[in-house]
Design an enzyme around this catalytic site. Structure first.
Site, PDB file in Angstrom:
ATOM      1  N   SER A 119       1.017  -1.082   0.042  1.00  0.00           N
ATOM      2  CA  SER A 119       0.028  -0.087  -0.001  1.00  0.00           C
ATOM      3  C   SER A 119       0.885   1.209   0.008  1.00  0.00           C
ATOM      4  O   SER A 119       2.027   1.403   0.569  1.00  0.00           O
ATOM      5  CB  SER A 119      -0.960  -0.077   1.186  1.00  0.00           C
ATOM      6  N   TYR A 143      -2.137   5.051  -4.031  1.00  0.00           N
ATOM      7  CA  TYR A 143      -3.222   6.103  -3.699  1.00  0.00           C
ATOM      8  C   TYR A 143      -2.643   7.427  -4.471  1.00  0.00           C
ATOM      9  O   TYR A 143      -1.559   7.968  -4.176  1.00  0.00           O
ATOM     10  CB  TYR A 143      -3.238   6.549  -2.260  1.00  0.00           C
ATOM     11  N   THR A 169      -5.923   2.387  -6.622  1.00  0.00           N
ATOM     12  CA  THR A 169      -7.132   2.094  -5.975  1.00  0.00           C
ATOM     13  C   THR A 169      -8.031   3.602  -6.075  1.00  0.00           C
ATOM     14  O   THR A 169      -7.287   4.870  -5.890  1.00  0.00           O
ATOM     15  CB  THR A 169      -6.991   2.138  -4.438  1.00  0.00           C
ATOM     16  N   LYS A 251      -8.499  -0.584  -8.918  1.00  0.00           N
ATOM     17  CA  LYS A 251      -9.076  -1.389  -7.807  1.00  0.00           C
ATOM     18  C   LYS A 251     -10.354  -0.700  -7.226  1.00  0.00           C
ATOM     19  O   LYS A 251     -10.125   0.434  -7.271  1.00  0.00           O
ATOM     20  CB  LYS A 251      -8.070  -1.613  -6.812  1.00  0.00           C
ATOM     21  N   HIS A 275     -13.750  -2.430  -1.004  1.00  0.00           N
ATOM     22  CA  HIS A 275     -12.657  -2.043  -0.339  1.00  0.00           C
ATOM     23  C   HIS A 275     -13.159  -2.730   1.255  1.00  0.00           C
ATOM     24  O   HIS A 275     -12.902  -2.160   2.418  1.00  0.00           O
ATOM     25  CB  HIS A 275     -12.574  -0.505   0.089  1.00  0.00           C
ATOM     26  N   ARG A 330      -8.399  -8.704   5.512  1.00  0.00           N
ATOM     27  CA  ARG A 330      -8.292  -8.621   7.042  1.00  0.00           C
ATOM     28  C   ARG A 330      -8.013  -9.934   7.666  1.00  0.00           C
ATOM     29  O   ARG A 330      -6.939  -9.984   8.399  1.00  0.00           O
ATOM     30  CB  ARG A 330      -9.720  -8.465   7.703  1.00  0.00           C
TER      31      ARG A 330
HETATM   32  C1  FNR Z   1      -7.645  -1.904   3.644  1.00  0.00           C
HETATM   33  N1  FNR Z   1      -7.741  -1.823   2.007  1.00  0.00           N
HETATM   34  C2  FNR Z   1      -6.813  -1.005   1.473  1.00  0.00           C
HETATM   35  N2  FNR Z   1      -6.879  -0.789   0.135  1.00  0.00           N
HETATM   36  C3  FNR Z   1      -5.972  -0.191  -0.676  1.00  0.00           C
HETATM   37  O1  FNR Z   1      -6.114  -0.124  -2.093  1.00  0.00           O
HETATM   38  N3  FNR Z   1      -4.940   0.463  -0.061  1.00  0.00           N
HETATM   39  C4  FNR Z   1      -4.817   0.537   1.432  1.00  0.00           C
HETATM   40  O2  FNR Z   1      -3.921   1.151   2.104  1.00  0.00           O
HETATM   41  C5  FNR Z   1      -5.955  -0.035   2.308  1.00  0.00           C
HETATM   42  N4  FNR Z   1      -5.702  -0.164   3.478  1.00  0.00           N
HETATM   43  C6  FNR Z   1      -6.543  -1.143   4.148  1.00  0.00           C
HETATM   44  C7  FNR Z   1      -6.508  -1.253   5.744  1.00  0.00           C
HETATM   45  C8  FNR Z   1      -7.031  -2.181   6.218  1.00  0.00           C
HETATM   46  C9  FNR Z   1      -7.067  -2.015   7.865  1.00  0.00           C
HETATM   47  C10 FNR Z   1      -8.363  -2.907   5.733  1.00  0.00           C
HETATM   48  C11 FNR Z   1      -9.017  -4.026   6.376  1.00  0.00           C
HETATM   49  C12 FNR Z   1      -8.440  -2.822   4.220  1.00  0.00           C
HETATM   50  C13 FNR Z   1      -8.517  -2.452   1.447  1.00  0.00           C
HETATM   51  C14 FNR Z   1      -7.957  -4.008   0.971  1.00  0.00           C
HETATM   52  O3  FNR Z   1      -7.076  -3.921  -0.023  1.00  0.00           O
HETATM   53  C15 FNR Z   1      -9.113  -4.876   0.416  1.00  0.00           C
HETATM   54  O4  FNR Z   1      -9.933  -4.356  -0.527  1.00  0.00           O
HETATM   55  C16 FNR Z   1     -10.268  -5.571   1.724  1.00  0.00           C
HETATM   56  O5  FNR Z   1      -9.488  -5.574   2.922  1.00  0.00           O
HETATM   57  C17 FNR Z   1     -10.730  -6.479   1.145  1.00  0.00           C
HETATM   58  O6  FNR Z   1     -11.637  -7.129   2.191  1.00  0.00           O
HETATM   59  P1  FNR Z   1     -11.464  -8.238   3.223  1.00  0.00           P
HETATM   60  O7  FNR Z   1     -10.746  -9.244   2.713  1.00  0.00           O
HETATM   61  O8  FNR Z   1     -10.872  -7.482   4.351  1.00  0.00           O
HETATM   62  O9  FNR Z   1     -12.790  -8.514   3.519  1.00  0.00           O
END
Ligand code: FNR
Length: 377
Positions: A119, A143, A169, A251, A275, A330
């Site tokens: 990320s 980002y 994203t 994304k 997300h 997660r």
């Molecule tokens: C994320 N996600 C995320 N996505 C992204 O593109 N850049 C990021 O920095 C983050 N940071 C982030 C932090 C935390 C704590 C979580 C839980 C999620 C989203 C991540 O890439 C992904 O899309 C989701 O987590 C997928 O869903 P599940 O598997 O958590 O249900």
């Protein structure tokens, strides 16, 4: 067999083999702010729940006597070979979960050959994570800063450090309304190691030097304003193409017309994702829009999927509905909370083993063989 054999000797697994239980035990381990930052979603949490409910509406129909003992789960995506169609989703600020943060994640991923997506909001730098990841496959998530020099600088660092695919994203041009974080006034980016990438970036630092910020919180806010806002549109995608010579994946795609637009714009793939339910409360479950998107563009670009994957059969279902790979969010973060690198490795090994067994027991030998016909709604 490894776990059962150790059980003969009286040793039980250190961490649960069930991602849902790991979430409950992580709550006891973690501070309330970081835990709810990871676990919660936008608004009432309806999209977090919808993501799981969508998986439950699809059932596998196992086939017998198919000689599926000899399975090959490996695949290759956008030039990245992988042992199974699974990647680690980009998750920012992992230092709120474990001090080794993204470095632990990078080591565990490399050991198993599973690609990680780093990320932009990482608490370790692009170069530190690349060093920890070694020869492992790695992609970079952007980002998108509204400053072209900063964007170009970050992309060139990522390319130089061996990240092969760019994931952009689109769904987080501002943070979703997240009552659990708001109630605690908790924003991890303002903490400790917060965001390492801008602060290690020469182009971002040059801006700070021109107009020195009084304190680091002000500098972080400056960064946050740089990566938020709606002034980046489809028209600016060619800028990214000019500055990135590898594959680019968008994304956060949830509408079939956006997926078509991504393909028309020459992108190499999309990640169907909401997300993890963290942005738009009430948004459609990501799995519910996957089939129409895969049907519309799956023959032109790669269609990846995330949001709600917890088990091996979830992976199987998403692939059968048209995804070429899934990203796990997660669950690996809870692994990190439990045991750093060993915890992430444990979660990944469990998911891969569960996927392998579920494939075999349902009569499938390879991922290329999966289609909606293995499912019933
Ligand atoms: C994320 N996600 C995320 N996505 C992204 O593109 N850049 C990021 O920095 C983050 N940071 C982030 C932090 C935390 C704590 C979580 C839980 C999620 C989203 C991540 O890439 C992904 O899309 C989701 O987590 C997928 O869903 P599940 O598997 O958590 O249900």
């Amino acid at each position: 067999s490894e776990i059962y054999l150790q059980g003969f000797g009286g040793t039980k697994p250190e961490f649960s083999t069930d991602a849902t239980r790991l979430e409950s035990s992580a709550e006891a381990l973690m501070e309330p702010g970081p835990f709810s930052y990871v676990a919660s979603g936008a608004g009432s949490g309806s999209t977090v729940r919808a993501n799981r409910e969508a998986f439950d509406r699809w059932k596998l129909v196992p086939r017998m006597l198919t000689d599926s003992t000899d399975r090959d789960l490996s695949t290759s995506l956008l030039g990245t070979p992988m042992p199974a169609p699974v990647l680690l989703a980009p998750v920012g600020v992992q230092s709120i979960v474990h001090p080794e943060a993204e470095l632990a994640t990078a080591r565990a991923a490399a050991e198993l050959g599973v690609p990680m997506v780093l990320s932009t909001a990482s608490s370790k730098t692009i170069e530190e994570v690349a060093a920890a990841n070694g020869a492992g496959p790695r992609w970079f998530q952007l980002y998108w800063p509204n400053d072209p020099d900063v964007t170009a600088s970050i992309l060139s660092r990522a390319k130089k450090a061996g990240y092969t695919t760019l994931v952009v994203t689109l769904d987080t041009w501002t943070l979703g309304w997240r009552p659990c974080d708001l109630d605690q006034a908790y924003l991890p980016f303002l903490e400790g190691e917060g965001v390492a990438i801008p602060f290690s970036d020469p182009a971002f630092r040059a801006l700070l030097d021109k107009t020195p910020e009084e304190d680091s919180a002000a500098a972080i806010l400056r960064w946050i304003f740089m990566v938020t806002g709606t002034d980046r549109t489809w028209r600016q995608l060619p800028f990214l193409r000019e500055h990135w010579d590898g594959p680019i994946v968008l994304k956060g795609i949830q509408h079939v017309d956006d997926a078509r637009r991504a393909a028309d714009a020459g992108m190499d793939g999309v990640i169907v994702s909401n997300h993890g339910g963290r942005q738009v409360d009430g948004a459609v479950a990501a799995l519910d829009v996957l089939p129409e998107i895969a049907t519309a563009v799956g023959d032109r670009i790669e269609v990846l999927f995330d949001s709600g994957v917890r088990t091996g059969s979830d992976v199987l279902k998403a692939l059968a509905l048209g995804a070429s790979a899934v990203l796990l969010g997660r669950p690996y973060v809870y692994g990190l909370a439990h045991g750093g690198e060993a915890g992430v490795r444990h979660v990944l090994r469990c998911l891969l083993a569960d996927f392998d067994i579920s494939m075999g027991l349902s009569g499938n030998r390879s991922v290329g063989q999966l289609s909606p016909s293995v499912l019933r709604r």
